[in-house]
Design a protein around this motif. Structure first.
Motif, PDB file in Angstrom:
ATOM      1  N   LEU A  92       0.827  -1.201   0.000  1.00  0.00           N
ATOM      2  CA  LEU A  92       0.000   0.000   0.000  1.00  0.00           C
ATOM      3  C   LEU A  92       0.864   1.254   0.000  1.00  0.00           C
ATOM      4  O   LEU A  92       0.518   2.254  -0.636  1.00  0.00           O
ATOM      5  N   ALA A  93       2.007   1.216   0.676  1.00  0.00           N
ATOM      6  CA  ALA A  93       2.922   2.362   0.667  1.00  0.00           C
ATOM      7  C   ALA A  93       3.453   2.611  -0.743  1.00  0.00           C
ATOM      8  O   ALA A  93       3.558   3.759  -1.192  1.00  0.00           O
ATOM      9  N   SER A  94       3.759   1.538  -1.448  1.00  0.00           N
ATOM     10  CA  SER A  94       4.250   1.666  -2.815  1.00  0.00           C
ATOM     11  C   SER A  94       3.186   2.267  -3.725  1.00  0.00           C
ATOM     12  O   SER A  94       3.474   3.147  -4.550  1.00  0.00           O
ATOM     13  N   VAL A  95       1.953   1.818  -3.563  1.00  0.00           N
ATOM     14  CA  VAL A  95       0.860   2.340  -4.387  1.00  0.00           C
ATOM     15  C   VAL A  95       0.577   3.805  -4.024  1.00  0.00           C
ATOM     16  O   VAL A  95       0.324   4.635  -4.905  1.00  0.00           O
ATOM     17  N   ALA A  96       0.673   4.149  -2.741  1.00  0.00           N
ATOM     18  CA  ALA A  96       0.486   5.541  -2.318  1.00  0.00           C
ATOM     19  C   ALA A  96       1.578   6.426  -2.899  1.00  0.00           C
ATOM     20  O   ALA A  96       1.316   7.552  -3.345  1.00  0.00           O
ATOM     21  N   ALA A  97       2.812   5.925  -2.910  1.00  0.00           N
ATOM     22  CA  ALA A  97       3.915   6.690  -3.493  1.00  0.00           C
ATOM     23  C   ALA A  97       3.699   6.906  -4.990  1.00  0.00           C
ATOM     24  O   ALA A  97       3.963   7.996  -5.511  1.00  0.00           O
ATOM     25  N   ALA A  98       3.205   5.887  -5.675  1.00  0.00           N
ATOM     26  CA  ALA A  98       2.904   6.037  -7.102  1.00  0.00           C
ATOM     27  C   ALA A  98       1.829   7.103  -7.301  1.00  0.00           C
ATOM     28  O   ALA A  98       1.907   7.907  -8.241  1.00  0.00           O
ATOM     29  N   GLY A  99       0.854   7.131  -6.412  1.00  0.00           N
ATOM     30  CA  GLY A  99      -0.182   8.169  -6.493  1.00  0.00           C
ATOM     31  C   GLY A  99       0.400   9.563  -6.308  1.00  0.00           C
ATOM     32  O   GLY A  99       0.001  10.508  -6.997  1.00  0.00           O
ATOM     33  N   ALA A 100       1.363   9.695  -5.392  1.00  0.00           N
ATOM     34  CA  ALA A 100       2.013  10.989  -5.191  1.00  0.00           C
ATOM     35  C   ALA A 100       2.785  11.409  -6.446  1.00  0.00           C
ATOM     36  O   ALA A 100       2.795  12.585  -6.817  1.00  0.00           O
ATOM     37  N   VAL A 101       3.403  10.457  -7.117  1.00  0.00           N
ATOM     38  CA  VAL A 101       4.095  10.753  -8.373  1.00  0.00           C
ATOM     39  C   VAL A 101       3.084  11.183  -9.433  1.00  0.00           C
ATOM     40  O   VAL A 101       3.330  12.120 -10.202  1.00  0.00           O
TER      41      VAL A 101
END
Length: 191
Positions: free
Chosen positions: A174-183
């Motif tokens: 979920l952290a990885s997906v959240a980071a992708a969303g921030a990008v």
């Protein structure tokens, strides 16, 4: 003194009876531990908090892809910019659903709006009329991009806040997906 003659035994031996009793007991214990009993299907286990969070995140990613679709339908000129982000959201939905143990995951083959797709009708307020499948999309491309960026930002923030309640692997995912969303927010905001 000689031993008396032994008689031949009739019926099963004691070892055979004990072995079959042990096998029956093991089978009954196994049936009890899986929650099933003869004649009744096994109960479906209650999903864990991690599974629920990942299922919810998969649904959120599917919803985000639908928002991208609505904006693409209203503004076909944004296809080069939004299509890769939409495809990433769909891939996130697939992976999250798979990790959550969901039987059905979102379709990666969902059609992208084509440039020849009819644009949604636009209301007097400047927003496209809401369709059955999507939200109202602003008439201006910049406003539509801002709407998608805001949705990505909100979702990334919500996912980041949920991390503390998750176990190791689901939290990392979920952290990885959240980071992708921030990008994605960054990519949508750089004008």
């Amino acid at each position: 003194m000689p031993l008396p003659p032994s008689r031949p035994r009739s019926g099963p031996r004691r070892r055979t009876l004990l072995a079959s009793a042990a096998g029956t007991a093991a089978a009954l214990l196994a049936a009890c531990s899986t929650g099933s009993s003869p004649g009744r299907p096994a109960a479906r286990p209650t999903p864990s908090a991690d599974e629920l969070a990942l299922t919810r995140a998969a649904a959120d990613s599917t919803g985000l892809a639908a928002l991208h679709d609505a904006v693409l339908a209203a503004h076909p000129g944004l296809a080069a910019r939004l299509t890769p982000l939409r495809d990433t959201a769909l891939r996130h939905a697939e992976v999250l659903a798979e990790r959550a143990g969901a039987k059905a995951s979102p379709s990666r083959s969902a059609p992208s709006p084509s440039p020849s797709a009819p644009a949604p009708s636009v209301s007097a307020s400047g927003a496209a009329a809401p369709s059955v499948s999507g939200p109202a999309v602003p008439r201006e491309e910049k406003q539509a991009l801002r709407m998608v960026a805001d949705a990505e930002r909100d979702l990334a923030g919500r996912r980041t806040r949920e991390l503390s309640g998750l176990g190791g692997e689901p939290a990392r995912l979920l952290a990885s997906v959240a980071a992708a969303g921030a990008v994605h927010v960054y990519l949508l905001s750089d004008d």
